[in-house]
Design a protein around this motif. Structure first.
Motif, PDB file in Angstrom:
ATOM      1  N   THR A  25     -22.749 -12.572 -54.192  1.00 29.58           N
ATOM      2  CA  THR A  25     -23.528 -13.753 -53.825  1.00 29.58           C
ATOM      3  C   THR A  25     -24.974 -13.692 -54.287  1.00 29.58           C
ATOM      4  O   THR A  25     -25.580 -14.726 -54.538  1.00 29.58           O
ATOM      5  N   VAL A  26     -25.529 -12.493 -54.432  1.00 26.29           N
ATOM      6  CA  VAL A  26     -26.947 -12.361 -54.799  1.00 26.29           C
ATOM      7  C   VAL A  26     -27.129 -12.248 -56.308  1.00 26.29           C
ATOM      8  O   VAL A  26     -28.004 -12.898 -56.882  1.00 26.29           O
ATOM      9  N   VAL A  27     -26.310 -11.449 -56.969  1.00 31.01           N
ATOM     10  CA  VAL A  27     -26.536 -11.128 -58.386  1.00 31.01           C
ATOM     11  C   VAL A  27     -25.743 -12.021 -59.330  1.00 31.01           C
ATOM     12  O   VAL A  27     -26.295 -12.579 -60.283  1.00 31.01           O
ATOM     13  N   LEU A  28     -24.463 -12.158 -59.104  1.00 27.75           N
ATOM     14  CA  LEU A  28     -23.599 -12.839 -60.070  1.00 27.75           C
ATOM     15  C   LEU A  28     -24.015 -14.273 -60.392  1.00 27.75           C
ATOM     16  O   LEU A  28     -23.903 -14.680 -61.553  1.00 27.75           O
ATOM     17  N   PRO A  29     -24.533 -15.059 -59.438  1.00 32.51           N
ATOM     18  CA  PRO A  29     -24.956 -16.418 -59.806  1.00 32.51           C
ATOM     19  C   PRO A  29     -26.090 -16.460 -60.831  1.00 32.51           C
ATOM     20  O   PRO A  29     -26.326 -17.487 -61.459  1.00 32.51           O
ATOM     21  N   HIS A  30     -26.784 -15.358 -61.032  1.00 30.55           N
ATOM     22  CA  HIS A  30     -27.946 -15.342 -61.924  1.00 30.55           C
ATOM     23  C   HIS A  30     -27.690 -14.592 -63.235  1.00 30.55           C
ATOM     24  O   HIS A  30     -28.633 -14.287 -63.964  1.00 30.55           O
ATOM     25  N   LEU A  31     -26.441 -14.298 -63.541  1.00 38.76           N
ATOM     26  CA  LEU A  31     -26.146 -13.526 -64.750  1.00 38.76           C
ATOM     27  C   LEU A  31     -26.585 -14.223 -66.031  1.00 38.76           C
ATOM     28  O   LEU A  31     -27.053 -13.566 -66.959  1.00 38.76           O
ATOM     29  N   ASP A  32     -26.464 -15.543 -66.088  1.00 40.50           N
ATOM     30  CA  ASP A  32     -26.912 -16.249 -67.299  1.00 40.50           C
ATOM     31  C   ASP A  32     -28.417 -16.076 -67.508  1.00 40.50           C
ATOM     32  O   ASP A  32     -28.877 -15.831 -68.622  1.00 40.50           O
ATOM     33  N   ASP A  33     -29.184 -16.184 -66.427  1.00 45.31           N
ATOM     34  CA  ASP A  33     -30.633 -15.976 -66.514  1.00 45.31           C
ATOM     35  C   ASP A  33     -30.946 -14.533 -66.902  1.00 45.31           C
ATOM     36  O   ASP A  33     -31.861 -14.272 -67.685  1.00 45.31           O
ATOM     37  N   CYS A  56     -27.170  -4.652 -63.742  1.00 47.68           N
ATOM     38  CA  CYS A  56     -26.190  -4.941 -62.692  1.00 47.68           C
ATOM     39  C   CYS A  56     -25.834  -3.675 -61.920  1.00 47.68           C
ATOM     40  O   CYS A  56     -25.692  -3.717 -60.689  1.00 47.68           O
ATOM     41  N   LEU A  57     -25.708  -2.585 -62.616  1.00 51.78           N
ATOM     42  CA  LEU A  57     -25.457  -1.323 -61.917  1.00 51.78           C
ATOM     43  C   LEU A  57     -26.631  -0.960 -61.010  1.00 51.78           C
ATOM     44  O   LEU A  57     -26.435  -0.545 -59.859  1.00 51.78           O
ATOM     45  N   ASP A  58     -27.843  -1.141 -61.520  1.00 53.79           N
ATOM     46  CA  ASP A  58     -29.032  -0.877 -60.706  1.00 53.79           C
ATOM     47  C   ASP A  58     -29.063  -1.803 -59.490  1.00 53.79           C
ATOM     48  O   ASP A  58     -29.378  -1.375 -58.376  1.00 53.79           O
ATOM     49  N   ALA A  59     -28.751  -3.082 -59.704  1.00 54.25           N
ATOM     50  CA  ALA A  59     -28.757  -4.048 -58.602  1.00 54.25           C
ATOM     51  C   ALA A  59     -27.693  -3.684 -57.565  1.00 54.25           C
ATOM     52  O   ALA A  59     -27.937  -3.774 -56.358  1.00 54.25           O
TER      53      ALA A  59
END
Length: 187
Positions: A25-33, A56-59
């Motif tokens: 919910t926090v990271v995946l919606p912003h992958l394009d950005d 993504c691993l860090d997040a």
């Protein structure tokens, strides 16, 4: 299988369902950005993909520390740090050149209607790409965060770790340099 599930096989890594759900919910919606920022900072697709994967691993590793506000700024901060780590490790301190602007999927980009218009658009895109790549890194990243990713000044300040006034100054200076560079030569 998502890349973060592979970490479940590592005995040192404990993955909780809550962390996975929060990551989604926090990271995946912003992958394009994330990709757009990494693309501008690294200059090519493959490197940007590597940076986004590392980010993504860090997040995911830090998802429990996320305070719940400004998810986009939080994720892009992680991408920015991952990109600079990657660049320090894999490239000399040289100018990063973007090799293909079309790969960025810039919103508002339109297809030309005629071959002549396509050539003009291609030349304009190349000039813009070169002008952005020639900007100093702090100006380039501020410009990309604002004009490509659409972040507001406060989020850019959070991502870059500088005061809002500095963000505004960098953005104004970056735009002024672009205008000067792209202005047609006076006869």
């Amino acid at each position: 299988m998502p890349f973060w599930r592979g970490a479940q096989n590592d005995a040192r890594c404990v993955i909780r369902d809550e962390d996975q759900a929060r990551f989604r919910t926090v990271v995946l919606p912003h992958l394009d950005d994330c990709y757009r920022l990494a693309r501008w900072l690294t200059g090519n697709r493959a490197d940007a993909e590597d940076v986004v994967q590392e980010a993504c691993l860090d997040a995911f590793r830090g998802i429990t520390g996320f305070n719940g506000s400004h998810a986009r700024a939080w994720v892009l901060t992680i991408v920015r740090h991952a990109a600079y780590r990657w660049l320090r490790k894999n490239r000399p301190a040289a100018l990063v050149v973007v090799d293909d602007l079309e790969a960025l999927n810039v919103p508002g980009a339109q297809m030309a209607e005629t071959p002549e218009a396509a050539l003009i658009a291609q030349a304009d895109t190349a000039r813009l790409e070169q002008a952005i790549a020639a900007l100093p890194v702090p100006f380039r990243e501020t410009l990309v965060l604002r004009d490509v990713n659409g972040l507001d000044y406060r989020d850019i300040a959070d991502v870059t770790g500088v005061p809002i006034g500095t963000v505004m100054s960098r953005l104004a200076r970056a735009r002024r340099r672009l205008i000067t560079t792209l202005r047609p030569n006076d006869p």
